[in-house]
Design an enzyme around this catalytic site. Sequence first.
Site, PDB file in Angstrom:
ATOM      1  N   HIS A   1      -5.402 -13.693  -8.258  1.00 22.53           N
ATOM      2  CA  HIS A   1      -5.836 -13.717  -9.658  1.00 22.53           C
ATOM      3  C   HIS A   1      -5.139 -14.841 -10.411  1.00 22.53           C
ATOM      4  CE1 HIS A   1      -2.174 -11.866 -11.542  1.00 22.53           C
ATOM      5  NE2 HIS A   1      -1.982 -11.515 -10.289  1.00 22.53           N
TER       6      HIS A   1
ATOM      7  N   CYS B   1      -1.195 -15.418 -11.978  1.00 26.17           N
ATOM      8  CA  CYS B   1      -0.339 -14.579 -11.132  1.00 26.17           C
ATOM      9  C   CYS B   1       1.131 -14.986 -11.295  1.00 26.17           C
ATOM     10  CB  CYS B   1      -0.768 -14.713  -9.673  1.00 26.17           C
ATOM     11  SG  CYS B   1       0.176 -13.653  -8.551  1.00 26.17           S
TER      12      CYS B   1
ATOM     13  N   ASP C   1      -0.067  -6.768  -9.499  1.00 30.67           N
ATOM     14  CA  ASP C   1      -0.255  -6.913 -10.946  1.00 30.67           C
ATOM     15  C   ASP C   1      -1.098  -5.758 -11.514  1.00 30.67           C
ATOM     16  OD1 ASP C   1      -1.441  -7.871 -13.520  1.00 30.67           O
ATOM     17  OD2 ASP C   1      -0.368  -9.708 -13.003  1.00 30.67           O
TER      18      ASP C   1
ATOM     19  N   ARG D   1      -2.943  -5.518 -13.906  1.00 32.51           N
ATOM     20  CA  ARG D   1      -4.242  -5.864 -14.515  1.00 32.51           C
ATOM     21  C   ARG D   1      -5.353  -6.055 -13.493  1.00 32.51           C
ATOM     22  NH1 ARG D   1      -1.827 -11.059 -17.352  1.00 32.51           N
ATOM     23  NH2 ARG D   1      -1.003 -11.135 -15.223  1.00 32.51           N
TER      24      ARG D   1
ATOM     25  N   CYS E   1      -2.973  -8.313  -5.426  1.00 38.49           N
ATOM     26  CA  CYS E   1      -1.663  -8.439  -6.068  1.00 38.49           C
ATOM     27  C   CYS E   1      -1.294  -7.112  -6.733  1.00 38.49           C
ATOM     28  CB  CYS E   1      -1.686  -9.550  -7.113  1.00 38.49           C
ATOM     29  SG  CYS E   1      -0.067  -9.835  -7.890  1.00 38.49           S
TER      30      CYS E   1
HETATM   31 CO    CO Z   1      -0.226 -11.544  -9.280  1.00 37.11          CO
END
Ligand code: CO
Length: 215
Positions: free
Chosen positions: A99, A102, A45, A47, A43
């Site tokens: 994750h 998400c 993302d 993090r 992803c």
């Molecule tokens: Co995500």
Amino acid sequence: MPKSYQNLFEGNRNWVNAKLESDPAFFENLSKGQKPPFLWIGCSDSRVPANEITNTDPGEIFVHRNIANMVVHTDMSMLSVLDYSVNVLEVRHVIVCGHYGCGGVIAAMGNKSVGIIDNWLRHIKDVYRFHRDELDAINDDKARADRFVELNVIEQVYDLCKTSIVQNAWANGRFLQVHGLVYDVANGILKDLHVTVSGDSEMEKIYVFDKGIVK
Ligand code: CO
């Protein structure tokens, strides 16, 4: 953590110095080429950085990231990354890593329009539809979202296996495993969903191409 644009360069210099301190030939060796054994589809993302959470170095993981770690078979970017990593770099493992928490998956569970991304999230909504009975039976919102994250990863693993790229590698006798993982942003732990596929005998027959036809 960099707080401003200029901090990025300061951070970079510190990182270069630290790398050179532990291995003076680090960048010289990297400049010779790459032979990563892993392709990571994760992803976007911020993090979930592939190298950092697996404690690996540059050169070890070939990475493709998009919102909610999707494998959409008309996505030329994903297909190009997959083809290059399987056929040129000859990776041995393709990893789909989702994750918990998400934003893309959670948005796909709802009905709020968030713009152009609605069209991307529609692919995730299909996953919900396939697994509606199991997901609707989970009353707790977080538990349902967590399971949806896992099911989304599992579906993307199968979608990878359905591509001509992966099937062709298997047809040619190549070792290639496709794995599904989930990362927990709240504690840093990476979990194997144990859905590894190593050949088309493990797949639903409708998606398997006849040997000799796959190009
Ligand atoms: Co995500």
